[in-house]
Design an enzyme around this catalytic site. Structure first.
Site, PDB file in Angstrom:
ATOM      1  CG  ASP A 152      -6.086   3.531   1.533  1.00  0.00           C
ATOM      2  OD1 ASP A 152      -5.506   2.514   1.081  1.00  0.00           O
ATOM      3  OD2 ASP A 152      -7.191   3.919   1.087  1.00  0.00           O
TER       4      ASP A 152
ATOM      5  CG  PHE B  74     -16.040  -0.628   4.919  1.00  0.00           C
ATOM      6  CD1 PHE B  74     -15.281  -1.015   3.827  1.00  0.00           C
ATOM      7  CD2 PHE B  74     -16.587   0.655   4.933  1.00  0.00           C
ATOM      8  CE1 PHE B  74     -15.066  -0.149   2.761  1.00  0.00           C
ATOM      9  CE2 PHE B  74     -16.380   1.525   3.880  1.00  0.00           C
ATOM     10  CZ  PHE B  74     -15.622   1.120   2.786  1.00  0.00           C
TER      11      PHE B  74
ATOM     12  NE  ARG C 252     -11.817  10.253  -1.225  1.00  0.00           N
ATOM     13  CZ  ARG C 252     -11.389   9.042  -1.581  1.00  0.00           C
ATOM     14  NH1 ARG C 252     -10.581   8.389  -0.788  1.00  0.00           N
ATOM     15  NH2 ARG C 252     -11.766   8.492  -2.708  1.00  0.00           N
TER      16      ARG C 252
HETATM   17  P1  5GP Z   1      -6.545  -4.792  -1.289  1.00  0.00           P
HETATM   18  O1  5GP Z   1      -6.064  -4.811  -2.696  1.00  0.00           O
HETATM   19  O2  5GP Z   1      -5.452  -4.910  -0.257  1.00  0.00           O
HETATM   20  O3  5GP Z   1      -7.640  -5.810  -1.046  1.00  0.00           O
HETATM   21  O4  5GP Z   1      -7.335  -3.459  -1.069  1.00  0.00           O
HETATM   22  C1  5GP Z   1      -6.797  -2.267  -1.146  1.00  0.00           C
HETATM   23  C2  5GP Z   1      -7.824  -1.175  -1.280  1.00  0.00           C
HETATM   24  O5  5GP Z   1      -9.168  -1.557  -0.903  1.00  0.00           O
HETATM   25  C3  5GP Z   1      -7.440  -0.073  -0.352  1.00  0.00           C
HETATM   26  O6  5GP Z   1      -6.464   0.750  -0.918  1.00  0.00           O
HETATM   27  C4  5GP Z   1      -8.766   0.614  -0.143  1.00  0.00           C
HETATM   28  O7  5GP Z   1      -8.996   1.520  -1.202  1.00  0.00           O
HETATM   29  C5  5GP Z   1      -9.801  -0.493  -0.225  1.00  0.00           C
HETATM   30  N1  5GP Z   1     -10.219  -0.922   1.130  1.00  0.00           N
HETATM   31  C6  5GP Z   1      -9.926  -2.078   1.747  1.00  0.00           C
HETATM   32  N2  5GP Z   1     -10.463  -2.123   2.989  1.00  0.00           N
HETATM   33  C7  5GP Z   1     -11.105  -0.930   3.163  1.00  0.00           C
HETATM   34  C8  5GP Z   1     -11.846  -0.358   4.247  1.00  0.00           C
HETATM   35  O8  5GP Z   1     -12.047  -0.920   5.324  1.00  0.00           O
HETATM   36  N3  5GP Z   1     -12.342   0.898   4.031  1.00  0.00           N
HETATM   37  C9  5GP Z   1     -12.165   1.579   2.879  1.00  0.00           C
HETATM   38  N4  5GP Z   1     -12.687   2.798   2.789  1.00  0.00           N
HETATM   39  N5  5GP Z   1     -11.464   1.072   1.846  1.00  0.00           N
HETATM   40  C10 5GP Z   1     -10.932  -0.178   1.986  1.00  0.00           C
END
Ligand code: 5GP
Length: 184
Positions: A102, A158, A171
């Protein structure tokens, strides 16, 4: 009164961008066959909506499976370092793997997943991400986890909607929206 939700990427733009990504992916994997289809690994739960649209627009043979990575701080995972919950055992030997994510934020999740399947014999491992927040990337992970197919680069905000949640809510929102939980 400030707004809790602000549209960042509207529905029609997401749909047309996914069609473009599907065309690029189909062109790049034109050599895949029914005997050796691209292995698409959708990360649950956030990428489910993106994956459903993307997969149906691909024109090359592919298989779809699901993986899940626990990547937040809580009692189960006090370090916050991502760990596999599902999909660690998938056999990727000799396969072209495309991870469907995502959003790539700090990059830790994609670093874990990409390294794992590379070390377990995948022929190639690429990333397709609906959203990408390059400004949030941890130093040292930049090139490793940059999506090969990126829908939209967004600033450090976010977001929810199109599969992305806040505590399992929002979602189903049809657009990608910036969410401010403190706004009233
Ligand atoms: P990373 O490991 O790259 O820091 O984060 C990955 C996960 O963090 C994503 O798959 C997602 O689930 C969550 N995440 C990161 N930024 C956002 C955001 O802006 N909104 C939401 N809903 N989830 C996020």
């Amino acid at each position: 009164m400030s707004q809790a939700f602000t549209t960042l990427i509207p529905n029609d733009k997401i749909r047309s961008r996914i069609s473009e990504l599907a065309a690029s992916i189909s062109a790049d994997y034109a050599g895949s066959t029914e005997d050796n289809p691209v292995l698409l690994l959708c990360t649950l739960r956030g990428a489910a909506f993106f994956a459903a649209d993307l997969v149906r627009a691909l024109t090359v043979p592919c298989e779809l499976d699901f993986i899940k990575v626990h990547s937040y701080f809580d009692d189960v995972n006090p370090s916050g370092i991502p760990v596999f919950e599902l999909g660690r055992e998938i056999n990727v030997t000799g396969r072209d793997v495309l991870i469907i994510e995502d959003i790539v934020d700090t990059g830790q999740t994609m670093d874990l997943v990409k390294r794992h399947y590379t070390e377990h014999g995948a022929k190639s491992v690429r990333i397709a991400a609906l959203l990408n927040k390059p400004s949030r990337r941890l130093p040292g992970l930049k090139d490793m986890v940059d999506p090969d197919y990126s829908g939209f680069e967004i600033p450090d905000l976010f977001v929810v909607g199109w599969g992305l949640d806040f505590n399992e809510k929002y979602r189903l929102l049809p657009d990608v929206m910036v969410y401010d939980p403190d706004a009233v």
